[in-house]
Design an enzyme around this catalytic site. Structure first.
Site, PDB file in Angstrom:
ATOM      1  N   SER A 162       0.829  -1.206   0.000  1.00 47.63           N
ATOM      2  CA  SER A 162       0.000   0.000   0.000  1.00 47.63           C
ATOM      3  C   SER A 162       0.860   1.251   0.000  1.00 47.63           C
ATOM      4  O   SER A 162       1.953   1.273   0.576  1.00 47.63           O
ATOM      5  CB  SER A 162      -0.874  -0.004   1.252  1.00 47.63           C
ATOM      6  OG  SER A 162      -1.423   1.271   1.477  1.00 47.63           O
ATOM      7  N   TYR A 175      -2.080  -0.197  10.593  1.00 48.69           N
ATOM      8  CA  TYR A 175      -2.324  -0.792   9.269  1.00 48.69           C
ATOM      9  C   TYR A 175      -1.089  -0.586   8.379  1.00 48.69           C
ATOM     10  O   TYR A 175      -0.515  -1.540   7.867  1.00 48.69           O
ATOM     11  CB  TYR A 175      -3.555  -0.180   8.604  1.00 48.69           C
ATOM     12  CG  TYR A 175      -3.588  -0.436   7.122  1.00 48.69           C
ATOM     13  CD1 TYR A 175      -3.243   0.551   6.206  1.00 48.69           C
ATOM     14  CD2 TYR A 175      -3.917  -1.697   6.627  1.00 48.69           C
ATOM     15  CE1 TYR A 175      -3.231   0.301   4.848  1.00 48.69           C
ATOM     16  CE2 TYR A 175      -3.910  -1.958   5.271  1.00 48.69           C
ATOM     17  CZ  TYR A 175      -3.566  -0.946   4.384  1.00 48.69           C
ATOM     18  OH  TYR A 175      -3.537  -1.204   3.039  1.00 48.69           O
ATOM     19  N   LYS A 185       1.883  -3.310   6.892  1.00 44.78           N
ATOM     20  CA  LYS A 185       2.307  -3.454   5.489  1.00 44.78           C
ATOM     21  C   LYS A 185       3.819  -3.242   5.367  1.00 44.78           C
ATOM     22  O   LYS A 185       4.512  -3.951   4.643  1.00 44.78           O
ATOM     23  CB  LYS A 185       1.572  -2.439   4.602  1.00 44.78           C
ATOM     24  CG  LYS A 185       0.082  -2.713   4.419  1.00 44.78           C
ATOM     25  CD  LYS A 185      -0.160  -3.986   3.615  1.00 44.78           C
ATOM     26  CE  LYS A 185      -1.636  -4.192   3.322  1.00 44.78           C
ATOM     27  NZ  LYS A 185      -1.892  -5.419   2.541  1.00 44.78           N
TER      28      LYS A 185
HETATM   29  C1  WQD Z   1      -9.821   9.628   0.623  1.00 38.80           C
HETATM   30  C2  WQD Z   1     -10.080  11.119   0.844  1.00 38.80           C
HETATM   31  C3  WQD Z   1     -10.463  11.718   3.131  1.00 38.80           C
HETATM   32  C4  WQD Z   1     -14.268   9.549   3.507  1.00 38.80           C
HETATM   33  C5  WQD Z   1      -7.389   4.527   2.022  1.00 38.80           C
HETATM   34  C6  WQD Z   1      -7.434   3.381   2.964  1.00 38.80           C
HETATM   35  C7  WQD Z   1      -6.136   2.678   3.104  1.00 38.80           C
HETATM   36  C8  WQD Z   1      -5.388   2.540   1.816  1.00 38.80           C
HETATM   37  C9  WQD Z   1      -5.381   3.820   0.987  1.00 38.80           C
HETATM   38  C10 WQD Z   1      -5.156   0.442   0.707  1.00 38.80           C
HETATM   39  C11 WQD Z   1      -9.369  11.671   2.073  1.00 38.80           C
HETATM   40  C12 WQD Z   1     -11.712  11.976   2.296  1.00 38.80           C
HETATM   41  C13 WQD Z   1     -13.090  10.071   3.014  1.00 38.80           C
HETATM   42  C14 WQD Z   1     -15.324  10.426   3.867  1.00 38.80           C
HETATM   43  C15 WQD Z   1     -13.967  12.298   3.204  1.00 38.80           C
HETATM   44  N1  WQD Z   1      -5.933   1.492   1.046  1.00 38.80           N
HETATM   45  N2  WQD Z   1     -12.945  11.416   2.859  1.00 38.80           N
HETATM   46  N3  WQD Z   1     -15.127  11.780   3.699  1.00 38.80           N
HETATM   47  O1  WQD Z   1      -7.600   7.834   3.500  1.00 38.80           O
HETATM   48  O2  WQD Z   1      -6.447   7.773   1.257  1.00 38.80           O
HETATM   49  O3  WQD Z   1      -6.796   5.652   2.588  1.00 38.80           O
HETATM   50  O4  WQD Z   1      -6.741   4.205   0.833  1.00 38.80           O
HETATM   51  O5  WQD Z   1      -4.042   0.244   1.040  1.00 38.80           O
HETATM   52  O6  WQD Z   1      -6.461   1.401   3.595  1.00 38.80           O
HETATM   53  O7  WQD Z   1      -7.793   3.894   4.231  1.00 38.80           O
HETATM   54  O8  WQD Z   1      -8.747   6.896   1.453  1.00 38.80           O
HETATM   55  O9  WQD Z   1     -11.104   6.903   0.750  1.00 38.80           O
HETATM   56  O10 WQD Z   1     -10.576   6.926   3.229  1.00 38.80           O
HETATM   57  O11 WQD Z   1     -10.123   8.961   1.844  1.00 38.80           O
HETATM   58  O12 WQD Z   1     -13.811  13.527   3.062  1.00 38.80           O
HETATM   59  O13 WQD Z   1     -16.437  10.014   4.337  1.00 38.80           O
HETATM   60  O14 WQD Z   1     -11.471  11.327   1.064  1.00 38.80           O
HETATM   61  O15 WQD Z   1     -10.257  12.753   4.082  1.00 38.80           O
HETATM   62  O16 WQD Z   1      -8.943  12.989   1.783  1.00 38.80           O
HETATM   63  P1  WQD Z   1      -7.354   7.141   2.219  1.00 38.80           P
HETATM   64  P2  WQD Z   1     -10.215   7.351   1.858  1.00 38.80           P
END
Ligand code: WQD
Length: 319
Positions: free
Chosen positions: A108, A132, A136
């Site tokens: 990741s 997490y 990894k």
């Molecule tokens: C994306 C953006 C939030 C939800 C995830 C996984 C992690 C890894 C990478 C695999 C951010 C914003 C989100 C919401 C929001 N996956 N957001 N409201 O945080 O990059 O990490 O992908 O390895 O396991 O956690 O992805 O989709 O949670 O957030 O504003 O209800 O959307 O702040 O900027 P993230 P995400």
């Protein structure tokens, strides 16, 4: 899975279905027209694991088994290290015992921590800000040591950025249990009227519109990246880390607009405070994947949103 089968690879699935529904296997069979061999077992069950590897004459392993919710990992670190790290050790022991030495590992972009520079290339320093990401990172380091211990190991760690989207058949896609942690499934549920509004975590980041920027990659591009890695492994012993990203970052607001266009539905939003542990921006330098795997992402934001919406609508009829 479907991509591998369609490329002619015989596949056997081992899954404990702790975070997925077994019905996905029958839907994969509908998509591929093939019978899919599946063993319901936990990676830490070495007897079942070794029996599966032997019974099916496995030669290569794609290791996708793991828990992946950042927030959950902070409250349940033992579960995360047990499943992700202990599970990988059990897999490596079983592979060693059965003479299998080719492995593609689902890593990741979270191993990069808070970026020192962007876009992120594989030379960027690694660190972790949550259990997490640390699990990894521990696994990547373990795999590097394993590859150094004997010349017959061929290992690739694929560093996923933000996987989204669904299979074009709309028969398989992301099925988060409970309230989705991630942006795309949450937006899809708002569009479907399951959730009233999207809470946007933070609007004051140093990004063009103040909301978080991520490198979203279509799951079909991701799947094709695994096929390319499997083919690469055959002639490349040792250990490699390779980014799987598009190289393009989109903000939360850009994702919302794209989803509204793809679904024809309005997405009510409410800006709230930042989410703990979030970073402002994260997107890949995808050059190494192009050079080593002859792979690059082909699908854009519109396809990511359209396939997610089609799956969201189909999913309700499947349940
Ligand atoms: C994306 C953006 C939030 C939800 C995830 C996984 C992690 C890894 C990478 C695999 C951010 C914003 C989100 C919401 C929001 N996956 N957001 N409201 O945080 O990059 O990490 O992908 O390895 O396991 O956690 O992805 O989709 O949670 O957030 O504003 O209800 O959307 O702040 O900027 P993230 P995400």
């Amino acid at each position: 899975m479907a991509v591998l089968i369609e490329a002619g690879f015989p596949v056997v699935v081992l899954d404990n279905f702790s975070n997925s529904d077994p019905s996905v296997i029958s839907r994969l069979e509908r998509i591929t027209g093939k019978t899919i061999r599946c063993v319901r077992a936990d990676l830490r069950d070495r007897v079942a694991l070794i029996a599966t590897l032997k019974a099916h004459g496995v030669t290569d392993v794609i290791h996708l088994a793991g828990l992946k919710a950042v927030g959950e990992s902070v409250s349940q670190p033992i579960q995360y290290y047990g499943c992700n790290v202990q599970g990988t050790i059990s897999l490596l022991e079983a592979m060693q015992e059965t003479g299998i030495s080719r492995l593609v590992f689902s890593s990741s972009a979270t191993v990069y921590g808070d970026p020192h520079y962007l876009p992120l290339d594989e030379a960027h320093p690694t660190s972790a800000t949550n259990p997490y990401g640390r699990s990894k990172l521990h696994i990547e380091e373990m795999l590097r040591d394993v590859a150094r211990s004997a010349p017959d190991w061929h290992i690739v760690c694929l560093r996923y950025f933000n996987p989204v989207g669904a299979h074009p058949s709309a028969l398989i896609g992301e099925e988060p249990s409970g309230i989705p942690n991630n942006l795309m499934p949450f937006v899809a549920q708002v569009a479907a009227g399951i959730r009233p509004e999207l809470q946007i975590f933070g609007g004051d980041y140093p990004t063009p519109d103040g909301t978080g920027v991520r490198d979203y990659i279509h799951v079909m591009d991701l799947a094709e990246g695994h096929l390319a890695a499997l083919r690469y492994l055959v002639d490349h012993p040792g250990w490699e880390a390779i980014n799987l990203g598009t190289g393009v970052g989109y903000s939360v607001l850009e994702m919302v607009s794209a989803f509204e266009a793809a679904s024809g539905r309005a997405i009510p939003c409410n800006r709230v405070s930042r989410r703990a542990g979030d970073i402002a921006s994260c997107y890949a330098n995808p050059e190494r994947a192009q050079r080593l795997l002859n792979w690059h992402a082909k699908r854009g934001l519109e396809d990511m949103c359209r396939s997610t919406w089609a799956w969201q609508q189909e999913r309700r009829s499947l349940s």
